[in-house]
Motif scaffolding. Structure first.
Motif, PDB file in Angstrom:
ATOM      1  N   LYS A  55       0.774  -1.020   0.012  1.00  0.00           N
ATOM      2  CA  LYS A  55       0.161  -0.122  -0.003  1.00  0.00           C
ATOM      3  C   LYS A  55       0.810   1.308   0.076  1.00  0.00           C
ATOM      4  O   LYS A  55       0.582   2.311   0.582  1.00  0.00           O
ATOM      5  N   LEU A  56       1.834   1.221  -0.786  1.00  0.00           N
ATOM      6  CA  LEU A  56       2.761   2.398  -1.115  1.00  0.00           C
ATOM      7  C   LEU A  56       2.706   2.799  -2.466  1.00  0.00           C
ATOM      8  O   LEU A  56       2.603   2.198  -3.221  1.00  0.00           O
ATOM      9  N   PRO A  57       3.186   4.262  -2.548  1.00  0.00           N
ATOM     10  CA  PRO A  57       2.929   4.646  -3.996  1.00  0.00           C
ATOM     11  C   PRO A  57       4.135   4.262  -4.566  1.00  0.00           C
ATOM     12  O   PRO A  57       5.429   4.452  -4.311  1.00  0.00           O
ATOM     13  N   THR A  58       3.878   3.799  -6.045  1.00  0.00           N
ATOM     14  CA  THR A  58       5.180   3.132  -6.752  1.00  0.00           C
ATOM     15  C   THR A  58       5.319   3.939  -7.845  1.00  0.00           C
ATOM     16  O   THR A  58       6.283   3.656  -8.872  1.00  0.00           O
ATOM     17  N   GLY A  59       4.346   4.955  -8.253  1.00  0.00           N
ATOM     18  CA  GLY A  59       4.567   5.727  -9.251  1.00  0.00           C
ATOM     19  C   GLY A  59       4.040   4.734 -10.634  1.00  0.00           C
ATOM     20  O   GLY A  59       4.613   4.820 -12.031  1.00  0.00           O
ATOM     21  N   THR A  60       3.196   3.806 -10.202  1.00  0.00           N
ATOM     22  CA  THR A  60       2.532   2.994 -11.493  1.00  0.00           C
ATOM     23  C   THR A  60       1.369   3.425 -12.085  1.00  0.00           C
ATOM     24  O   THR A  60       0.326   2.541 -12.288  1.00  0.00           O
ATOM     25  N   GLY A  61       1.027   4.401 -12.304  1.00  0.00           N
ATOM     26  CA  GLY A  61       0.039   4.909 -13.127  1.00  0.00           C
ATOM     27  C   GLY A  61      -1.228   5.038 -12.168  1.00  0.00           C
ATOM     28  O   GLY A  61      -2.393   5.128 -12.393  1.00  0.00           O
ATOM     29  N   SER A 153       4.314  18.762  -3.063  1.00  0.00           N
ATOM     30  CA  SER A 153       4.728  19.579  -4.227  1.00  0.00           C
ATOM     31  C   SER A 153       3.717  20.031  -5.206  1.00  0.00           C
ATOM     32  O   SER A 153       2.410  19.297  -5.090  1.00  0.00           O
ATOM     33  N   LYS A 154       3.643  21.361  -5.788  1.00  0.00           N
ATOM     34  CA  LYS A 154       2.812  21.648  -6.658  1.00  0.00           C
ATOM     35  C   LYS A 154       2.865  21.010  -7.946  1.00  0.00           C
ATOM     36  O   LYS A 154       1.788  21.312  -8.780  1.00  0.00           O
ATOM     37  N   PHE A 155       3.639  19.928  -8.385  1.00  0.00           N
ATOM     38  CA  PHE A 155       3.902  19.559  -9.786  1.00  0.00           C
ATOM     39  C   PHE A 155       3.596  18.104  -9.525  1.00  0.00           C
ATOM     40  O   PHE A 155       3.479  17.264  -8.557  1.00  0.00           O
ATOM     41  N   PRO A 156       3.582  17.442 -10.814  1.00  0.00           N
ATOM     42  CA  PRO A 156       3.040  16.098 -11.011  1.00  0.00           C
ATOM     43  C   PRO A 156       4.256  15.157 -10.171  1.00  0.00           C
ATOM     44  O   PRO A 156       5.388  15.318 -10.276  1.00  0.00           O
ATOM     45  N   THR A 157       3.653  14.187  -9.648  1.00  0.00           N
ATOM     46  CA  THR A 157       4.514  13.013  -9.119  1.00  0.00           C
ATOM     47  C   THR A 157       4.079  11.692  -9.339  1.00  0.00           C
ATOM     48  O   THR A 157       4.887  10.702  -8.770  1.00  0.00           O
ATOM     49  N   ASP A 158       3.417  11.679 -10.623  1.00  0.00           N
ATOM     50  CA  ASP A 158       3.193  10.047 -11.012  1.00  0.00           C
ATOM     51  C   ASP A 158       4.027   9.782 -12.465  1.00  0.00           C
ATOM     52  O   ASP A 158       3.628   8.816 -13.108  1.00  0.00           O
ATOM     53  N   GLY A 159       4.911  10.961 -12.800  1.00  0.00           N
ATOM     54  CA  GLY A 159       5.505  10.263 -13.986  1.00  0.00           C
ATOM     55  C   GLY A 159       5.136  10.922 -15.224  1.00  0.00           C
ATOM     56  O   GLY A 159       5.869  11.057 -16.200  1.00  0.00           O
ATOM     57  N   SER A 160       3.980  11.286 -15.081  1.00  0.00           N
ATOM     58  CA  SER A 160       3.437  11.787 -16.343  1.00  0.00           C
ATOM     59  C   SER A 160       3.990  12.975 -17.152  1.00  0.00           C
ATOM     60  O   SER A 160       3.792  12.889 -18.318  1.00  0.00           O
ATOM     61  N   SER A 161       4.855  13.892 -16.559  1.00  0.00           N
ATOM     62  CA  SER A 161       5.626  14.957 -17.190  1.00  0.00           C
ATOM     63  C   SER A 161       6.498  14.391 -17.704  1.00  0.00           C
ATOM     64  O   SER A 161       7.373  15.031 -18.382  1.00  0.00           O
ATOM     65  N   LEU A 162       7.288  13.137 -17.466  1.00  0.00           N
ATOM     66  CA  LEU A 162       8.619  12.568 -17.888  1.00  0.00           C
ATOM     67  C   LEU A 162       8.310  11.726 -19.195  1.00  0.00           C
ATOM     68  O   LEU A 162       9.360  11.304 -19.867  1.00  0.00           O
TER      69      LEU A 162
END
Length: 278
Positions: A55-61, A153-162
């Motif tokens: 139950k941890l954030p993994t940046g998996t969408g 952060s005020k910016f994306p954290t899900d990898g979408s901007s990369l």
């Protein structure tokens, strides 16, 4: 052949925790061996299972950001009205030393932190590279100072901007799939594989599709598959994001591969360690 020894580092650079990344790679390697197709498919499954269990954030969408209103277009906020909290390299080093070390309980690393993770962890020898990045992107310097004081952060954290792939050039179904699963798209790019062809391969459609090396040197187009040096293509491509509109999200200096010097946006060149202009 895919080098699975690099998989854990790649996953961590995409925002997956080191614990989950190492476990997922270890399990996948044990069950799939060194066969790249089996390894990637098993890795995807293990990542999902471990992330759900922990139950941890993994940046998996997940499609979420620390700020619900922060979308890819917000990353390209004009920097004209934003001033960096330092004026030169010397002031930057003092600013960096004074940053807080408190992070919010629900903190998620913003995309820009993932992108410069190696230089952030590189100590004094990487300080000038950090300076150049934050100087050219003052909005991230302000945000980084904020998150180091316990704010989100005020910016994306899900990898979408990369994302570097132009989804508008893929078929509708493939584009829709990767919009829901940006981490898989980032993984494909990280392994220098064409995402459309990789998806077909993972789904069992191997007609005309070769081994991993072939996937790294070919690209899907609407009129047919063509030869492509994907490694070079991804290295040179801008971060346009999932919506394809974020080409100016990151203002990045370049590196002269022949001399190892940093070439800044204004064309000036610097020693990457000392910061001395050359």
């Amino acid at each position: 052949m895919l080098d699975i020894s690099q998989a854990s580092s790649l996953l961590q650079s995409l925002g997956v925790s080191s614990t989950i990344a190492n476990k997922a790679v270890e399990r996948s390697a044990q069950s799939a061996g060194t066969d790249a197709q089996s390894f990637l498919k098993t890795l995807q499954q293990n990542l999902s299972e471990l992330a759900s269990a922990a139950k941890l954030p993994t940046g998996t969408g997940t499609g979420k950001t620390s700020n619900p209103t922060a979308v890819n277009s917000s990353v390209s906020t004009s920097t004209a009205a934003i001033t960096a909290p330092f004026n030169n390299f010397k002031e930057f080093k003092e600013w960096e030393k004074g940053l807080g070390d408190t992070f919010a309980k629900d903190y998620k690393a913003p995309d820009y932190v993932r992108m410069i993770a190696l230089s952030l962890e590189g100590g004094d020898s990487e300080a000038f590279k950090r300076y150049i990045f934050f100087k050219n992107n003052p909005q991230y310097a302000v945000d980084y100072e904020s998150i180091r004081s316990g704010n989100l952060s005020k910016f994306p954290t899900d990898g979408s901007s990369l994302v570097k792939t132009d989804l508008s050039k893929l078929d509708i179904n493939t584009a829709a799939y990767y919009k829901k699963n940006p981490s898989e798209l980032l993984a494909a790019e990280g392994f220098n594989m064409d995402p459309a062809l990789l998806k077909k391969r993972m789904e069992g459609d191997t007609e005309g599709i070769g081994d991993p090396d072939w996937l790294m040197n070919h690209k899907w187009t609407a009129t047919g598959t063509i030869s492509s040096n994907n490694r070079t293509m991804y290295a040179q491509a801008p971060f346009i994001g999932l919506d394809g509109k974020g080409a100016d999200s990151y203002r990045l200096a370049k590196y002269d591969t022949a001399t190892g010097r940093i070439i800044d946006l204004d064309g000036r060149t610097y020693d990457p360690i000392t910061g001395e202009e050359t």
